[in-house]
Design a protein around this motif. Structure first.
Motif, PDB file in Angstrom:
ATOM      1  N   MET A  25       0.864  -1.179   0.000  1.00  0.00           N
ATOM      2  CA  MET A  25       0.000   0.000   0.000  1.00  0.00           C
ATOM      3  C   MET A  25       0.898   1.226   0.000  1.00  0.00           C
ATOM      4  O   MET A  25       1.889   1.268   0.733  1.00  0.00           O
ATOM      5  CB  MET A  25      -0.875  -0.008   1.247  1.00  0.00           C
ATOM      6  CG  MET A  25      -1.986   0.991   1.212  1.00  0.00           C
ATOM      7  SD  MET A  25      -2.700   1.215   2.837  1.00  0.00           S
ATOM      8  CE  MET A  25      -1.957   2.761   3.263  1.00  0.00           C
ATOM      9  N   ASN A  26       0.566   2.194  -0.811  1.00  0.00           N
ATOM     10  CA  ASN A  26       1.372   3.399  -0.915  1.00  0.00           C
ATOM     11  C   ASN A  26       0.525   4.616  -0.599  1.00  0.00           C
ATOM     12  O   ASN A  26      -0.630   4.713  -1.044  1.00  0.00           O
ATOM     13  CB  ASN A  26       1.950   3.516  -2.326  1.00  0.00           C
ATOM     14  CG  ASN A  26       2.897   4.677  -2.468  1.00  0.00           C
ATOM     15  OD1 ASN A  26       2.473   5.793  -2.727  1.00  0.00           O
ATOM     16  ND2 ASN A  26       4.180   4.428  -2.281  1.00  0.00           N
ATOM     17  N   VAL A  27       1.090   5.520   0.174  1.00  0.00           N
ATOM     18  CA  VAL A  27       0.428   6.797   0.416  1.00  0.00           C
ATOM     19  C   VAL A  27       1.407   7.886   0.000  1.00  0.00           C
ATOM     20  O   VAL A  27       2.532   7.935   0.505  1.00  0.00           O
ATOM     21  CB  VAL A  27       0.033   6.997   1.891  1.00  0.00           C
ATOM     22  CG1 VAL A  27      -0.805   8.273   2.039  1.00  0.00           C
ATOM     23  CG2 VAL A  27      -0.709   5.793   2.435  1.00  0.00           C
ATOM     24  N   SER A  28       0.998   8.723  -0.916  1.00  0.00           N
ATOM     25  CA  SER A  28       1.870   9.799  -1.389  1.00  0.00           C
ATOM     26  C   SER A  28       1.479  11.112  -0.730  1.00  0.00           C
ATOM     27  O   SER A  28       0.361  11.252  -0.197  1.00  0.00           O
ATOM     28  CB  SER A  28       1.776   9.924  -2.911  1.00  0.00           C
ATOM     29  OG  SER A  28       0.454  10.276  -3.285  1.00  0.00           O
ATOM     30  N   THR A  29       2.384  12.049  -0.751  1.00  0.00           N
ATOM     31  CA  THR A  29       2.149  13.394  -0.192  1.00  0.00           C
ATOM     32  C   THR A  29       1.446  13.302   1.162  1.00  0.00           C
ATOM     33  O   THR A  29       0.309  13.746   1.353  1.00  0.00           O
ATOM     34  CB  THR A  29       1.304  14.253  -1.166  1.00  0.00           C
ATOM     35  OG1 THR A  29       1.731  14.033  -2.511  1.00  0.00           O
ATOM     36  CG2 THR A  29       1.472  15.738  -0.834  1.00  0.00           C
ATOM     37  N   LEU A  30       2.130  12.727   2.100  1.00  0.00           N
ATOM     38  CA  LEU A  30       1.539  12.458   3.411  1.00  0.00           C
ATOM     39  C   LEU A  30       1.033  13.718   4.096  1.00  0.00           C
ATOM     40  O   LEU A  30       1.657  14.798   4.022  1.00  0.00           O
ATOM     41  CB  LEU A  30       2.570  11.771   4.303  1.00  0.00           C
ATOM     42  CG  LEU A  30       2.796  10.289   4.031  1.00  0.00           C
ATOM     43  CD1 LEU A  30       4.069   9.806   4.728  1.00  0.00           C
ATOM     44  CD2 LEU A  30       1.601   9.465   4.472  1.00  0.00           C
ATOM     45  N   GLU A  31      -0.105  13.574   4.755  1.00  0.00           N
ATOM     46  CA  GLU A  31      -0.698  14.643   5.567  1.00  0.00           C
ATOM     47  C   GLU A  31      -0.741  14.178   7.022  1.00  0.00           C
ATOM     48  O   GLU A  31      -0.712  12.972   7.294  1.00  0.00           O
ATOM     49  CB  GLU A  31      -2.113  14.947   5.066  1.00  0.00           C
ATOM     50  CG  GLU A  31      -2.171  15.380   3.612  1.00  0.00           C
ATOM     51  CD  GLU A  31      -3.593  15.596   3.110  1.00  0.00           C
ATOM     52  OE1 GLU A  31      -4.544  15.392   3.899  1.00  0.00           O
ATOM     53  OE2 GLU A  31      -3.750  15.953   1.929  1.00  0.00           O
TER      54      GLU A  31
END
Lengths: 115, 114
Positions: B76-82
């Motif tokens: 699982m990939n999450v880009s531009t983390l917040e």
């Protein structure tokens, strides 16, 4: 997705039976009733599931109302290890239902077991 | 038999970075689902993969993506983390998915975004 309603919390004494209720008045014909529980610091654990008939396994029993609008998870003899958050979930096992292929968790019931 | 293995167990990332989480399902299980758990929103379904194909998707922005490999392992990939992405990410595997026979969950990856 069809919604379930559970009490926020329940308490029990060790070695006594526990009946955890769940209301699901908008259940559809394709929805199975699933129960999972989550112990502290762990992922959810499958407990039991059923469609219309009552179900038993080594962990618990599931009693389903005749109109399927409610169900009850029964732990026959609670132990301290049963203290967890219990989730009642509706999930369609056939394509076409909006809940197909996923588990929609509510807030669940926090079960406290006293020694 | 070995359960569902998620790596890493803990992760700290900075806002704007991206992250990849890994999940190895139970041997023989072909379905892998991902869930996000936060104190405010509870457990929410992200997506499900079966035989390398995404079969179902929850209501998350496109920054959340995943894939499944031929050996059923999933990432699982999450880009531009917040900051709001800080959560416990749980992976669940199943023989054929879609609730049949129940899902087996891993212990999760605790992601903290600072």
């Amino acid at each position: 997705d069809a919604k379930t309603t559970q009490p926020n919390s329940m308490e029990s004494n060790e070695e006594e039976p526990v009946h955890l209720p769940c209301n699901h008045s908008t259940i559809s014909g394709t929805d199975y009733i699933h129960w999972y529980r989550q112990l502290p610091s762990q992922g959810p654990e499958y407990v039991i599931h059923g469609l219309t008939s009552n179900v038993n396994n080594r962990m618990a029993s599931l009693a389903i109302a005749e109109d399927r609008k409610s169900s009850t998870l029964i732990l026959h003899r609670a132990t301290l290890r049963d203290a967890a958050v219990y989730y009642c979930i509706l999930s369609a096992l056939t394509a076409g239902g909006t809940s197909y292929g996923k588990l929609t968790f509510g807030q669940g019931t926090i079960l406290t077991v006293h020694p | 038999k070995a359960g569902v293995t998620q790596t890493p167990r803990y992760l700290i990332k900075t806002r704007g970075q991206q992250v990849t989480l890994s999940c190895s399902p139970i041997s023989g299980h072909r379905s892998v689902s991902w869930y996000q758990q936060t104190p405010g929103q509870g457990l929410q379904f992200l997506f499900e993969y079966f035989s390398e194909t995404q079969r179902n998707k929850g209501n998350f922005p496109g920054r959340f993506s995943g894939r499944q490999f031929s050996n059923s392992r999933s990432e699982m990939n999450v880009s531009t983390l917040e900051l709001g992405d800080s959560a416990l990410y749980l992976c669940a595997s199943s023989l054929v998915g879609q609730g049949v026979g129940g899902y087996t969950f891993g212990s999760g990856t605790r992601l903290t975004v600072v």
